[in-house]
Design an enzyme around this catalytic site. Structure first.
Site, PDB file in Angstrom:
ATOM      1  N   ARG A   1      -7.199  16.073   2.950  1.00 12.34           N
ATOM      2  CA  ARG A   1      -5.980  16.505   3.649  1.00 12.34           C
ATOM      3  C   ARG A   1      -4.764  16.460   2.727  1.00 12.34           C
ATOM      4  O   ARG A   1      -3.841  17.275   2.867  1.00 12.34           O
ATOM      5  CB  ARG A   1      -5.752  15.659   4.905  1.00 12.34           C
ATOM      6  CG  ARG A   1      -6.779  15.914   5.997  1.00 12.34           C
ATOM      7  CD  ARG A   1      -6.358  15.307   7.323  1.00 12.34           C
ATOM      8  NE  ARG A   1      -6.081  13.883   7.227  1.00 12.34           N
ATOM      9  CZ  ARG A   1      -7.012  12.926   7.230  1.00 12.34           C
ATOM     10  NH1 ARG A   1      -8.298  13.254   7.332  1.00 12.34           N
ATOM     11  NH2 ARG A   1      -6.676  11.657   7.149  1.00 12.34           N
TER      12      ARG A   1
ATOM     13  N   HIS B   1      -9.963   3.639  -0.825  1.00 14.31           N
ATOM     14  CA  HIS B   1     -10.255   3.171   0.530  1.00 14.31           C
ATOM     15  C   HIS B   1     -11.124   1.921   0.405  1.00 14.31           C
ATOM     16  O   HIS B   1     -12.252   1.870   0.884  1.00 14.31           O
ATOM     17  CB  HIS B   1     -10.938   4.269   1.353  1.00 14.31           C
ATOM     18  CG  HIS B   1     -10.195   4.609   2.599  1.00 14.31           C
ATOM     19  ND1 HIS B   1     -10.786   4.837   3.807  1.00 14.31           N
ATOM     20  CD2 HIS B   1      -8.860   4.720   2.838  1.00 14.31           C
ATOM     21  CE1 HIS B   1      -9.873   5.103   4.722  1.00 14.31           C
ATOM     22  NE2 HIS B   1      -8.698   5.047   4.145  1.00 14.31           N
TER      23      HIS B   1
ATOM     24  N   HIS C   1       0.819  -1.206   0.000  1.00 16.37           N
ATOM     25  CA  HIS C   1       0.000   0.000   0.000  1.00 16.37           C
ATOM     26  C   HIS C   1       0.857   1.261   0.000  1.00 16.37           C
ATOM     27  O   HIS C   1       0.521   2.246  -0.661  1.00 16.37           O
ATOM     28  CB  HIS C   1      -0.921  -0.021   1.221  1.00 16.37           C
ATOM     29  CG  HIS C   1      -1.892   1.113   1.268  1.00 16.37           C
ATOM     30  ND1 HIS C   1      -3.002   1.181   0.464  1.00 16.37           N
ATOM     31  CD2 HIS C   1      -1.919   2.239   2.033  1.00 16.37           C
ATOM     32  CE1 HIS C   1      -3.676   2.282   0.722  1.00 16.37           C
ATOM     33  NE2 HIS C   1      -3.038   2.943   1.673  1.00 16.37           N
TER      34      HIS C   1
END
EC number: 6.3.5.3
Length: 756
Positions: A118, A97, A34
């Site tokens: 963010r 996600h 990841h």
């Protein structure tokens, strides 16, 4: 969590000792698939990522792009030069996600939104738009509907609460996602040359400051969790790896970040996402070739007695790590307090190793991490995996074929092609008052009024005496799993051309792209072969479109007891046009009598095949993938094709435009029909009604000759007439179907009706 034996040996050799428990956990997460892209990075060099418009390319939290001046916004990027770009920038990023959204669809999707926002903030930008591309198992499955409803609710709740409009995206239903849905979210932000921030630490002696929510134990090991197949008991066993979001804290953090950037207090920044504080702080200093010394006891926490590993790896949301000059620390703390956010000075930037100290309940601190930051952040070895090239199906069409009426109705009513109004009506897509083209059309358009200048419009008004024209920012994202399952390489090329055609339908030309590459377990040669196919196909098509791929995300191990997902190359594409008005994807009844319907674009209407089409998904059978335009076709290949379509859309005679994609012409025409305006269309054969070759527009025009002239060498086919009866009449030889607006609305409303 455990560090694999092969990685453990490398770490021991580098350190000259056994790693501490905290070090081992850091290496496991930061060297995970990841974070480190160990199986995909060797393939990603295929993407071209440079151009005059690219200010910051791949490798940061988000890409940064310079916007052209309004007078150059309609010009293809390849035909602009550096002087055509101003100092207004947009940021562009995308992330997945997927695993969290299977385990906890609401929080998994919500925190995906929070994370990509963010990433935008960490570049000194204010978030102005979100796009989400969602993929679920069959709509008729109870589990798929549960995940679908939870994910949409999570996205809408978080996005609405933070005041960032969700303006576009896509939704697909396919059996390959039964055990592993995909949630891919993109975000666009607005900044300028003076406000730009990066994630590269600047200088030893500066302070590292953590601003935002307190650190808890949620999301522990999220990066490693996202780097393995979903187990049968994932919903219960992996729930602690899913973060829990607080959108109201995120909203305060957005505004605090703006204040910090306004006052020039941020030297570099990184949001806390995968691998938490350990990931953000080590990557920040590693990019600057520096180190850090952190006091983990200084981290503000919301749970008692957290140990060093928990503090480092928790993926608690709504947190940012800033590099700040020592003399500015008090001002940063004051601004954090103004927005009711926690603030901790957690350490210093150094020119040495990445060192973390921790005391906990003991009287004295001890060093729990002491490693080279660059080795930790970038030292993971790449995987050399075997691959098998996928095969394409032979032609085996359904026998007997259904009637035209049955086929058209089944394709229009298919959940993947049906109306997504149920989804986007839950999103506040107008907050921020920039949304000029709303969801439900081919592409969204955001009004970038900051580009309206006296130089581009000396009178302060457009030629018609209206408002001044700035740059309209067009946005599209999505992929088609039917296409990429049938033929990964060709399907990915089609995904790129389809998204570019969406922009062209609204008169925009591509500026840049980001991608979210989703695949199954790469250790399976056939799965890795399919993944390699989508990477190469997307890279080749974007190069042919003269569109740099400036960032992205890779999500592998999307595999479960149900099997691997189809290789899914979500592409998010951003484009520009002068002005904010564009032709809608709805027929104009007031000009019905003096207008015609044309098909403009790639190939001949009757020259394609049906592979990957919704028609075959509904009726059975297989076929090769439709032939795609070659890069060499025409003087400039795909880039010229898209530019010509965009010019057609911008022409004053154009009343309505809609691209031909999922479901083919049958669906495109049904979506164009309104309660008042209809279409009477004749096609040469059945394939013409259902093939899905991208790069084509249905155009309602009052001047067919002008459209043909703009199209140049592109085929232009007369489809039929616009009527004033609000009905679709479609004829193929002796077979015909007629559907009024109510019937079409009923067929297309399957999702809203079933979930009401």
């Amino acid at each position: 969590m455990s560090l694999p034996d092969s990685d453990h040996e490398l770490v021991v050799a580098e350190l000259g000792r056994e790693p501490t428990a905290a070090e081992a956990a850091l290496f496991e997460n930061l060297w995970s698939e990841h974070c480190a892209y160990r199986s995909s990075r060797p393939l990603l060099s295929a993407f071209e990522s440079e151009g005059d418009q690219v200010v910051v390319g791949p490798g940061d939290d988000a890409a940064v792009l310079a916007l052209p001046d309004p007078e150059a916004a309609d010009v293809p990027a390849a035909d602009r030069d550096a002087d055509d770009y101003g100092d207004q920038y947009v940021t562009f990023g995308v992330e997945s996600h997927n695993h969290p959204s299977f385990v906890d669809p609401f929080d998994g999707a919500a925190t995906g939104v929070g994370g990509i926002v963010r990433d935008t903030m960490s570049m000194g930008a204010y978030p102005i738009a979100l796009l989400d591309s969602l993929y679920f198992g069959g709509f008729d499955r109870e589990r798929s509907r549960y995940l679908f409803e939870g994910v949409v609710e999570g996205i809408s709740h978080y996005g609405n609460c933070i005041g960032v409009p969700t303006v576009g995206g896509s939704v697909a239903f396919h059996g390959g996602y039964e055990g592993n849905p995909l949630v891919n979210v993109a975000c666009v932000g607005l900044t300028n040359e003076e406000r730009l921030v990066t994630a590269t630490a600047q200088e030893p002696g500066n302070k590292l400051v953590l601003v935002g929510n307190g650190t808890g134990r949620d999301g522990l090991g999220g990066a490693s969790f996202a780097s393995e197949d979903l187990a049968e008991d994932a919903e219960t066993e992996d729930r602690p790896a899913v973060q829990v979001g607080d959108p109201y804290a995120e909203k305060r953090l957005i505004e605090c970040n703006e204040a910090l950037v306004d006052e020039d207090l941020v030297l570099s920044a990184r949001d806390l996402g995968a691998a938490g504080l350990g990931g953000a702080s080590s990557e920040l200093v590693a990019k600057g070739g520096l180190g850090a010394r952190l006091d983990l006891d200084s981290v503000h926490q919301r749970e008692p007695s957290m140990n060093a590993m928990e503090i480092l790896l928790a993926e608690s949301q709504e947190r940012m790590c800033y590099e700040v000059a020592p003399e500015d620390v008090d001002r940063v703390a004051a601004l954090a307090d103004r927005f009711d956010l926690g603030c901790s000075v957690i350490g210093d930037v150094t020119d040495g190793n990445y060192v973390c100290e921790f005391a906990g309940d003991d009287e004295e601190s001890e060093v729990v991490v002491d490693v080279d930051a660059e080795y930790l952040a970038d030292g993971a070895p790449m995987n050399d995996l075997p691959s098998e090239a996928p095969t394409q199906p032979d032609r085996d069409l359904p026998e007997p074929e259904p009637s035209l009426e049955e086929a058209v109705e089944s394709v229009i009513a298919a959940p993947s092609t049906a109306s997504k109004r149920w989804v986007y009506r839950q999103y506040d897509h107008e907050v921020g008052v920039r949304t000029a083209m709303k969801p439900g059309d081919d592409a969204a358009i955001m009004a970038i009024r900051e580009t309206e200048t006296e130089e581009s419009d000396p009178e302060g008004e457009d030629a018609d005496g209206g408002d001044p024209e700035g740059v309209g920012l067009a946005l599209s994202s999505g992929a088609n799993p039917n296409w990429t399952e049938t033929a990964p390489y060709e399907g990915a090329r089609a995904v790129a051309l389809e998204n570019a055609t969406n922009l062209a339908a609204k008169g925009a030309v591509p500026l840049a792209a980001v991608d979210c590459l989703n695949g199954g377990n790469p250790e399976k040669p056939d799965v890795y072969g399919g993944f390699k196919g989508i990477v190469d196909g997307l890279a080749d098509a974007c190069a042919d479109l003269d569109t740099p791929v400036v960032g992205g995300n890779v999500s592998l191990y999307n595999d479960s007891v149900e099997g691997p997902i189809p290789p899914t190359p979500t592409l998010a594409l951003i484009g520009t046009r002068k002005g904010y008005d564009a032709p809608p994807a709805a027929l104009d009844v007031d000009r019905a009598s003096d207008s015609e319907l044309l098909l403009v674009g790639a190939g001949d209407a009757d020259g394609g095949a049906l592979g990957g089409s919704e028609y075959l998904a509904q009726t059975g059978g297989t076929d090769r993938f439709p032939a795609l335009p070659d890069a060499e076709e025409g003087p400039g290949g795909l880039a010229d094709l898209v530019a010509s379509l965009a010019a057609v859309a911008r022409h004053e005679s154009t009343l309505a435009t809609h691209d031909v994609s999922d479901g083919g012409l049958a669906v495109a025409l049904a979506e164009l029909v309104t309660d008042e305006a209809g279409a009477d269309v004749t096609l040469p054969d059945r394939v013409a009604a259902f093939e899905e070759t991208p790069g084509r527009l249905v155009v309602q025009t009052t001047d067919p000759e002008a459209v043909a002239e703009i199209a140049g060498d592109l085929p232009v086919l007369r489809l039929g007439e616009v009527t004033a009866d609000g009905a679709l009449s479609l004829s193929v030889g002796d077979d015909a179907v007629a559907l009024d607006a109510d019937a079409i609305r009923d067929l297309r409303g399957v999702i809203e009706r079933e979930l009401a």
